[in-house]
Write a protein that holds these residues in place. Structure first.
Motif, PDB file in Angstrom:
ATOM      1  N   PRO A  77      11.410 -22.763   2.829  1.00  0.00           N
ATOM      2  CA  PRO A  77      10.620 -23.020   1.624  1.00  0.00           C
ATOM      3  C   PRO A  77      10.978 -24.389   1.043  1.00  0.00           C
ATOM      4  O   PRO A  77      12.064 -24.907   1.273  1.00  0.00           O
ATOM      5  N   THR A  78      10.064 -24.963   0.307  1.00  0.00           N
ATOM      6  CA  THR A  78      10.324 -26.242  -0.353  1.00  0.00           C
ATOM      7  C   THR A  78      11.251 -26.002  -1.532  1.00  0.00           C
ATOM      8  O   THR A  78      11.023 -25.100  -2.328  1.00  0.00           O
ATOM      9  N   PHE A  79      12.285 -26.790  -1.625  1.00  0.00           N
ATOM     10  CA  PHE A  79      13.218 -26.666  -2.744  1.00  0.00           C
ATOM     11  C   PHE A  79      12.870 -27.727  -3.778  1.00  0.00           C
ATOM     12  O   PHE A  79      12.832 -28.918  -3.460  1.00  0.00           O
ATOM     13  N   PRO A  80      12.627 -27.309  -5.021  1.00  0.00           N
ATOM     14  CA  PRO A  80      12.284 -28.300  -6.053  1.00  0.00           C
ATOM     15  C   PRO A  80      13.507 -29.120  -6.464  1.00  0.00           C
ATOM     16  O   PRO A  80      14.570 -28.568  -6.682  1.00  0.00           O
ATOM     17  N   THR A  81      13.331 -30.420  -6.543  1.00  0.00           N
ATOM     18  CA  THR A  81      14.444 -31.296  -6.903  1.00  0.00           C
ATOM     19  C   THR A  81      14.169 -31.946  -8.259  1.00  0.00           C
ATOM     20  O   THR A  81      13.032 -31.971  -8.727  1.00  0.00           O
ATOM     21  N   LYS A  82      15.223 -32.480  -8.864  1.00  0.00           N
ATOM     22  CA  LYS A  82      15.068 -33.171 -10.145  1.00  0.00           C
ATOM     23  C   LYS A  82      14.354 -34.505  -9.932  1.00  0.00           C
ATOM     24  O   LYS A  82      14.706 -35.258  -9.020  1.00  0.00           O
ATOM     25  N   ASN A  83      13.375 -34.752 -10.759  1.00  0.00           N
ATOM     26  CA  ASN A  83      12.641 -36.026 -10.762  1.00  0.00           C
ATOM     27  C   ASN A  83      12.080 -36.405  -9.393  1.00  0.00           C
ATOM     28  O   ASN A  83      11.995 -37.582  -9.059  1.00  0.00           O
ATOM     29  N   GLY A  84      11.749 -35.413  -8.581  1.00  0.00           N
ATOM     30  CA  GLY A  84      11.147 -35.687  -7.281  1.00  0.00           C
ATOM     31  C   GLY A  84      12.076 -36.329  -6.274  1.00  0.00           C
ATOM     32  O   GLY A  84      11.630 -36.968  -5.323  1.00  0.00           O
ATOM     33  N   ALA A  85      13.383 -36.162  -6.457  1.00  0.00           N
ATOM     34  CA  ALA A  85      14.362 -36.751  -5.523  1.00  0.00           C
ATOM     35  C   ALA A  85      14.200 -36.118  -4.138  1.00  0.00           C
ATOM     36  O   ALA A  85      13.720 -34.996  -3.999  1.00  0.00           O
ATOM     37  N   SER A  86      14.622 -36.827  -3.113  1.00  0.00           N
ATOM     38  CA  SER A  86      14.614 -36.266  -1.761  1.00  0.00           C
ATOM     39  C   SER A  86      15.678 -35.168  -1.684  1.00  0.00           C
ATOM     40  O   SER A  86      16.608 -35.121  -2.507  1.00  0.00           O
ATOM     41  N   LEU A  87      15.549 -34.284  -0.704  1.00  0.00           N
ATOM     42  CA  LEU A  87      16.553 -33.232  -0.521  1.00  0.00           C
ATOM     43  C   LEU A  87      17.919 -33.844  -0.255  1.00  0.00           C
ATOM     44  O   LEU A  87      18.940 -33.360  -0.753  1.00  0.00           O
ATOM     45  N   LYS A  88      17.936 -34.938   0.497  1.00  0.00           N
ATOM     46  CA  LYS A  88      19.195 -35.632   0.805  1.00  0.00           C
ATOM     47  C   LYS A  88      19.854 -36.149  -0.475  1.00  0.00           C
ATOM     48  O   LYS A  88      21.063 -35.977  -0.672  1.00  0.00           O
ATOM     49  N   ASP A  89      19.066 -36.750  -1.353  1.00  0.00           N
ATOM     50  CA  ASP A  89      19.613 -37.268  -2.605  1.00  0.00           C
ATOM     51  C   ASP A  89      20.035 -36.137  -3.544  1.00  0.00           C
ATOM     52  O   ASP A  89      21.036 -36.245  -4.249  1.00  0.00           O
ATOM     53  N   GLU A  90      19.272 -35.054  -3.554  1.00  0.00           N
ATOM     54  CA  GLU A  90      19.580 -33.928  -4.439  1.00  0.00           C
ATOM     55  C   GLU A  90      20.899 -33.256  -4.064  1.00  0.00           C
ATOM     56  O   GLU A  90      21.729 -32.982  -4.926  1.00  0.00           O
ATOM     57  N   ILE A  91      21.095 -33.007  -2.774  1.00  0.00           N
ATOM     58  CA  ILE A  91      22.337 -32.341  -2.365  1.00  0.00           C
ATOM     59  C   ILE A  91      23.531 -33.260  -2.641  1.00  0.00           C
ATOM     60  O   ILE A  91      24.582 -32.805  -3.094  1.00  0.00           O
ATOM     61  N   ARG A  92      23.344 -34.548  -2.427  1.00  0.00           N
ATOM     62  CA  ARG A  92      24.428 -35.501  -2.710  1.00  0.00           C
ATOM     63  C   ARG A  92      24.764 -35.499  -4.203  1.00  0.00           C
ATOM     64  O   ARG A  92      25.931 -35.477  -4.589  1.00  0.00           O
ATOM     65  N   ARG A  93      23.747 -35.512  -5.051  1.00  0.00           N
ATOM     66  CA  ARG A  93      23.963 -35.496  -6.500  1.00  0.00           C
ATOM     67  C   ARG A  93      24.750 -34.251  -6.905  1.00  0.00           C
ATOM     68  O   ARG A  93      25.737 -34.337  -7.642  1.00  0.00           O
ATOM     69  N   LEU A  94      24.345 -33.092  -6.404  1.00  0.00           N
ATOM     70  CA  LEU A  94      25.027 -31.845  -6.766  1.00  0.00           C
ATOM     71  C   LEU A  94      26.465 -31.817  -6.256  1.00  0.00           C
ATOM     72  O   LEU A  94      27.377 -31.370  -6.955  1.00  0.00           O
ATOM     73  N   VAL A  95      26.671 -32.302  -5.035  1.00  0.00           N
ATOM     74  CA  VAL A  95      28.025 -32.322  -4.464  1.00  0.00           C
ATOM     75  C   VAL A  95      28.924 -33.243  -5.282  1.00  0.00           C
ATOM     76  O   VAL A  95      30.062 -32.887  -5.609  1.00  0.00           O
ATOM     77  N   LEU A  96      28.426 -34.418  -5.627  1.00  0.00           N
ATOM     78  CA  LEU A  96      29.241 -35.359  -6.397  1.00  0.00           C
ATOM     79  C   LEU A  96      29.528 -34.845  -7.805  1.00  0.00           C
ATOM     80  O   LEU A  96      30.636 -35.024  -8.315  1.00  0.00           O
ATOM     81  N   GLU A  97      28.544 -34.167  -8.420  1.00  0.00           N
ATOM     82  CA  GLU A  97      28.796 -33.547  -9.734  1.00  0.00           C
ATOM     83  C   GLU A  97      29.916 -32.511  -9.618  1.00  0.00           C
ATOM     84  O   GLU A  97      30.805 -32.440 -10.461  1.00  0.00           O
ATOM     85  N   GLY A  98      29.833 -31.689  -8.571  1.00  0.00           N
ATOM     86  CA  GLY A  98      30.864 -30.672  -8.359  1.00  0.00           C
ATOM     87  C   GLY A  98      32.228 -31.280  -8.112  1.00  0.00           C
ATOM     88  O   GLY A  98      33.243 -30.799  -8.638  1.00  0.00           O
ATOM     89  N   LEU A  99      32.269 -32.350  -7.335  1.00  0.00           N
ATOM     90  CA  LEU A  99      33.542 -33.004  -7.044  1.00  0.00           C
ATOM     91  C   LEU A  99      34.148 -33.602  -8.311  1.00  0.00           C
ATOM     92  O   LEU A  99      35.353 -33.440  -8.554  1.00  0.00           O
ATOM     93  N   GLU A 100      33.325 -34.246  -9.118  1.00  0.00           N
ATOM     94  CA  GLU A 100      33.828 -34.826 -10.359  1.00  0.00           C
ATOM     95  C   GLU A 100      34.412 -33.743 -11.273  1.00  0.00           C
ATOM     96  O   GLU A 100      35.459 -33.949 -11.896  1.00  0.00           O
ATOM     97  N   SER A 101      33.767 -32.576 -11.326  1.00  0.00           N
ATOM     98  CA  SER A 101      34.313 -31.499 -12.163  1.00  0.00           C
ATOM     99  C   SER A 101      35.634 -30.985 -11.583  1.00  0.00           C
ATOM    100  O   SER A 101      36.538 -30.614 -12.328  1.00  0.00           O
TER     101      SER A 101
END
Length: 131
Positions: A41-65
């Motif tokens: 299924p298509t996964f909705p991303t923030k601001n139309g980001a690519s799936l590659k950019d979205e997973i990277r954003r989430l991973v980096l947010e998690g790492l920073e926390s």
């Protein structure tokens, strides 16, 4: 009464089979270069980001926390941080290379929803393998 219920059930099954016979759907399993195609299924991303950019954003947010949590115990050097970022680059490269960005985003969404609704999630051990 029992026979009437059984007859209705048979009619429902017949109608279901009629509908199934009318449907025709074919999936391609490989692209023109022979690489596997995954139908997710298509996964909705923030601001139309690519799936590659979205997973990277989430991973980096998690790492920073995690860095914030870690700092309370001891000092984390820039060299230590670089090792984490290098590993993330490697892991995300593997995930992207396999075309699994969407899969991992969908799974993290299920996990987060479960946690938010009090449903325990975590590692699972297959029966018989825990010995």
């Amino acid at each position: 009464m029992k026979c009437e219920s059984s007859i209705r059930s048979c009619e429902y099954c017949d109608r279901t089979l009629e509908i199934a016979d009318r449907c025709h759907l074919e999936f391609r399993h490989k692209d023109s270069q022979g690489k596997p195609i995954y139908h997710l299924p298509t996964f909705p991303t923030k601001n139309g980001a690519s799936l590659k950019d979205e997973i990277r954003r989430l991973v980096l947010e998690g790492l920073e926390s995690r860095f914030v949590e870690f700092k309370s115990g001891r000092t984390l050097t820039e060299e230590d941080k670089k090792k984490y970022f290098d590993r993330i680059d490697y892991e995300l490269g593997v995930i992207d290379g396999m075309g699994f960005n969407g899969y991992f985003l969908i799974v993290q969404d299920f996990i987060n929803w479960s946690k938010d609704h009090g449903i325990p999630v975590g590692p699972v051990v297959a029966p018989g393998l825990d010995r």
